[in-house]
Design an enzyme around this catalytic site. Structure first.
Site, short mmCIF file in Angstrom:
data_model
loop_
_atom_site.label_atom_id
_atom_site.label_comp_id
_atom_site.label_asym_id
_atom_site.label_seq_id
_atom_site.Cartn_x
_atom_site.Cartn_y
_atom_site.Cartn_z
N SER A 133 0.87 -1.18 0.00
CA SER A 133 0.00 0.00 0.00
C SER A 133 0.90 1.22 0.00
O SER A 133 2.06 1.14 0.43
CB SER A 133 -0.87 0.00 1.27
OG SER A 133 -1.47 1.26 1.48
N TYR A 146 -2.18 -0.61 10.73
CA TYR A 146 -2.13 -1.01 9.33
C TYR A 146 -0.83 -0.57 8.68
O TYR A 146 -0.12 -1.37 8.07
CB TYR A 146 -3.33 -0.41 8.59
CG TYR A 146 -3.36 -0.68 7.11
CD1 TYR A 146 -3.76 -1.91 6.62
CD2 TYR A 146 -3.01 0.31 6.19
CE1 TYR A 146 -3.81 -2.16 5.25
CE2 TYR A 146 -3.05 0.07 4.82
CZ TYR A 146 -3.44 -1.16 4.36
OH TYR A 146 -3.48 -1.41 3.01
#
Length: 267
Positions: A133, A146
């Site tokens: 990501s 995350y």
């Protein structure tokens, strides 16, 4: 025939990556956490005119992962796509919340990669692609756990890349920005407490980003390219938005300079 294993294929990037690799001529094992949720994948494969070997895999289950790799045979391409999101700042997160992020986004990736490495090394070729990501390059408010897990998996892969390269194994990461998929539907959200106003502002900004999100099929094209290109590189972004965002932390967008330097340490 090239054998590819793709995790997290019930929807989004994983689904379209599995289809794209099959279209490229690979034999594809497409894993989903629950076979009851594989209908969209089956319909997409039928519409594309390709065949997939769809199997159940909870990536955090070590025994199941080992059994799958043992049964699969000689895997040439591993795409670590399965992931899990979380919204909350550190004070809101329990140890269990942090562990859940690490289990899915880091430890399961490390485990599957470790399982395929011996065969790839012995055969002298292989491709490992991990979908991370832009949150693996840029820390973001209320994405503490995350981003922490994504930073960790990027560090793992960047450290691994120069070590396995002499054995013919290429390691890559792919960094999407906002992608239109069902990924956000399963995001764990911590109770906001004293951070309510700040968290709501973050969620509002996130909603705006996802309203203009990149189509998952388009993002998957980059994953397929990373997995099949004759000119592999370490770091890929799936869109201009991802390039711009990742460049907040990274001046070396391809990762080539870092790999060149660290390769020199063991050359």
């Amino acid at each position: 025939m090239t054998l590819a294993l793709v995790t997290g294929t019930s929807s989004g990037i994983g689904l379209h990556t599995a289809i794209g690799l099959a279209r490229s001529g690979a034999s594809v094992i497409a894993t989903v956490r629950d076979l009851a949720r594989a209908d969209a994948l089956r319909r997409a494969a039928a519409a594309a005119g390709v065949e997939l070997d769809i199997r159940a895999l909870e990536v955090t289950d070590a025994a199941a992962s080992e059994a799958l790799i043992t049964q699969a045979g000689e895997i040439d391409i591993l795409v670590n796509n399965a992931g899990r999101g979380a919204v909350g700042t550190l004070e809101q997160m329990s140890d269990a919340d942090l562990q859940a992020q690490l289990d899915t986004n880091y430890l399961s990736v490390a485990r599957l990669t470790r399982l395929v490495l011996p065969g790839m090394r012995e055969r002298g070729h292989g491709r490992i692609v991990t979908v991370t990501s832009v949150g693996g390059a840029v820390g973001q408010p209320f994405a503490d756990a995350y981003c922490g897990a994504k930073f960790a998996v990027e560090g793992l892969m960047q450290s691994l890349a120069p070590v396995v390269a002499p054995f013919g194994i290429d390691v890559s990461i792919v960094e999407p920005a906002a992608v239109a998929s069902s990924f956000t539907d399963s995001v764990h959200r911590a109770a906001p407490g004293p951070y309510a106003a700040l968290q709501q502002a973050y969620l509002d900004r996130t909603a705006t980003s996802f309203a203009n999100a990149q189509p998952a099929e388009e993002a998957a094209e980059t994953v397929v390219e990373a997995a099949t290109t004759d000119a592999p590189r370490f770091r890929w972004q799936t869109s201009e938005a991802a390039v711009r965002f990742a460049s907040l932390s990274l001046s070396d967008l391809t990762g080539s300079r870092v790999i060149d330097v660290t390769s020199g340490w063991i050359r």
